[in-house]
Design an enzyme around this catalytic site. Structure first.
Site, PDB file in Angstrom:
ATOM      1  CD  GLN A 259      -2.951   0.163  -0.150  1.00 26.64           C
ATOM      2  OE1 GLN A 259      -3.460   0.975  -0.888  1.00 26.64           O
ATOM      3  NE2 GLN A 259      -2.980  -1.133  -0.429  1.00 26.64           N
ATOM      4  CG  HIS A 262      -0.596   2.237  -4.446  1.00 27.22           C
ATOM      5  ND1 HIS A 262      -0.737   2.098  -5.791  1.00 27.22           N
ATOM      6  CD2 HIS A 262      -1.152   1.121  -3.903  1.00 27.22           C
ATOM      7  CE1 HIS A 262      -1.340   0.951  -6.062  1.00 27.22           C
ATOM      8  NE2 HIS A 262      -1.597   0.325  -4.930  1.00 27.22           N
ATOM      9  CD  GLU A 327      -8.582   1.914  -0.995  1.00 26.96           C
ATOM     10  OE1 GLU A 327      -7.597   2.415  -0.391  1.00 26.96           O
ATOM     11  OE2 GLU A 327      -8.695   1.926  -2.229  1.00 26.96           O
TER      12      GLU A 327
END
Lengths: 435, 435
Positions: A259, A262, A327
């Protein structure tokens, strides 16, 4: 060093609340710029889009070259190596199989008055997918946006993808072809959103716009909302991993980093019931950060936005996770199904040690366009229903109207809407005249 | 005189396109004012809300009197006459029965790799319903907003309803009680939207805001979208009636006027295959307009926004209706079910001569909060799913990961997301080590 929180510390709640309210993204005030771009595209159509593309993307286009030709797409697809083509095809197949189960059912029934009631679902006629820019444009995002639209039955599916300096990612074009996209325009930014919402001489307007983008794209989507439907205003990505000490620290570290790599404003959170696991994962993250290609980005994300919380037990971990409404949520615990019962707010959940979040990004089947920044409290990941709408149906018989019409008349009178009442009364009187 | 269009006229398409693009509503530029109000409520909480309520609604409140007390609600409910209470209860029962059928189903399955996939639906925790103002506030809108939320399983349901000069509509409070609303705040405007989105000392924030409102409310909803979910940006109401000459002209006229009486910017459209019906309906509208209480409003709406089109046949009528994508569509024809097959875009359809649109406003069962201004092309009326969200689920087994993990790794590499690939690779290597 990420933020470390001890749930037993006296200032825990205050620190958690501060972290929950933390704004991770610089949102430049682009609203006036975007308003001007939209007005320009509405006023001048193609000419405005072409000028803005030349200016921002250093790409000179004509109305004839706004979209890729079939031959250009063929040529690009032919460049894709066989292994990548096969992987993309497997992903498309699995994503399609998952989303086909989301097709909703129509309903029709007769109630106790004899009235027929129900609803009918139908697809939006045309959808536009925004695919962010250049070489970093993600073929997986094309699949994730286009396949639900295709499954919904959208008739016309277009993509806008900026190609700064004319650089094209062949995999993006292949992904578009695999997912039934009709036209791919090489434009981006607020001008692409305006063109899809209002149309130009060359670009026919669509009814729904989906897909992530930068601050200009997000502001443009907010402005055209109402003229067309939009999916959501996407923010930076986040993952939350819940551990119970039974996981492999290296694996969890890589999941957190997948993550963090990104974007510097991405957020990786570990909540574990094991202090030893917390320590081991942090050590593994630091080790990986030394060798990772995107270590500058991932390191900044982990340092500025990373959070590690040692929780009292899994019930507390689940309650904390719900406050983040992440998320992506990984349940790296021995009994993930049991823990899932305690979770209410999350975009997508990955259960067990063998389900890295990256599987969901590419090939698991569920969508990877997911609600960020705590919006999983009230919204869902992209799905087939985003490209459909429900029309409600009612068919009264004379007897049904006789049964419920008088109550409608009373309520219309109470709201001082006389014609509403009269439209019911005229029919009731006709019934009475007959009997 | 409304706009008359002959489909055979050479300028028909041009005139229709002009009418479709017609902006019926004055949208004053309130965005800066609204931004300032939201910032003020965020900064000063209750104090800002109380000051703005005193200023705009001429109502002096304290944190203690922001919400109605149970005793106040009891007293108001006791004032409602029995006939109105019974009508409201019947409406609530029917609306609840309709919406209970909209509860979505969870899904779980195992695919051919052995991976468990699925999704789970859950309700938003807290929802806020905006009910526009004063004596003209509609109890039916309370039912239509609150019952879907209640059916979805929303835990905390609040209403904000401005009470200019302190005037209260007892039916609104009764409707709130019948539909499970927890708290009713006597505030409105952008300040109410800001208070529900961000919270104040007295008002806890919600996750989703629904309900219609004026330009200030609409602009505020657009601004807080993302921080909370919203339903839609509502515009002025519209009805489209398709006739084939078999209807009663008086009834159709009243149905058209029941939309026109809402608002000068409301729009009533008749598309009929019968010139005689067009003439008879227009004559009936003129007769009714002489006696209607709200004739000033209804007359202005009919004159400025009314449209009458004589179509060649019902297929053409249906195609024209789809271009309007009307909020309310009445099929006042001999075989409405057959005509429905040709309709794609509409918020709610009322079939046959015995289904006046007013039935749907109050008591039919379907929701009356519907997409306006052609947004039925891409959105649905308010429904249970507006108060729920879907969490996707994936649980890989080692064998499932072995089957699909390599493809995920290839795609991660193609997107230059190394950690994504490594998070899969680390697990695949562990599997290979075992075998």
């Amino acid at each position: 060093m990420p933020h470390f929180l001890e749930t037993s510390a006296p200032d825990f709640d205050a620190r958690l609340t501060a972290l929950l309210g933390m704004k991770r993204e610089d949102s430049p005030e682009v609203d006036d710029t975007v308003a001007a771009i939209i007005a320009d595209v509405r006023a001048r159509g193609d000419a405005a889009v072409l000028e803005l593309t030349a200016k921002f993307d250093r790409l000179e286009l004509t109305p004839q070259t706004l979209a890729f030709s079939e031959a250009e797409i063929d040529a690009a697809c032919a460049q894709v190596p066989e292994a990548e083509r096969a992987a993309l095809e497997l992903a498309a197949t699995r994503i399609r199989a998952y989303h086909e189960r989301q097709r909703p059912e129509d309903a029709h029934w007769t109630d106790d008055t004899g009235a027929s009631l129900g609803w009918r679902w139908s697809a939006v006629s045309a959808a536009g997918l925004y695919v962010p820019g250049g070489l970093a444009s993600y073929p997986s995002s094309v699949l994730m946006n286009a396949i639900p639209a295709q499954v919904a039955g959208v008739e016309r599916l277009v993509i806008c993808a900026p190609m700064p300096d004319g650089v094209v990612n062949p995999l993006v074009l292949l992904a578009a072809r695999l997912s039934g996209v009709d036209t791919i325009y090489r434009i981006g930014g607020a001008q692409a959103i305006a063109a899809m919402a209002y149309g130009t001489e060359t670009i026919a307007p669509v009814d729904k716009i989906t897909g992530p983008g930068n601050a200009f794209v997000a502001a443009a989507k907010r402005r055209v909302f109402g003229k067309v439907g939009i999916d959501m205003i996407a923010g930076p990505s986040e993952i939350l991993v819940i551990g119970d000490g039974t996981g492999d620290a290296e694996w969890i570290a890589l999941d957190l980093l997948s993550q963090a790599e990104h974007d510097e404003s991405a957020q990786s959170i570990l909540i574990t019931t094991s202090q030893a696991e917390a320590d081991a994962v942090c050590a593994a993250v630091d080790r990986q950060l030394e060798v990772l290609e995107r270590r500058a980005i991932a390191g900044a994300s982990w340092r500025d936005n990373g959070i590690v919380i040692v929780a009292r037990d899994l019930a507390q971990a689940a309650a904390l996770s719900d406050r983040f409404a992440p998320e992506h949520l990984e349940l790296c615990v021995e009994d993930p199904e049991a823990l899932l019962e305690d979770i209410t707010h999350a975009g997508a959940v990955f259960l067990g040690h063998w389900t890295p979040e990256a599987i969901g990004d590419y090939i698991g089947g569920p969508n990877h366009v997911l609600p960020t920044a705590r919006s999983a409290r009230f919204s869902s990941g992209l799905n087939v229903l985003d490209f459909m709408k429900r029309t409600t149906l009612a068919h009264m018989t004379p007897a049904a109207l006789a049964a419920i019409g008088p109550a409608a008349e009373i309520l219309a009178q109470s709201e001082s809407l006389q014609a509403h009442g009269l439209s019911v009364r005229a029919r009731l009187d006709a019934l009475n005249d007959k009997t």
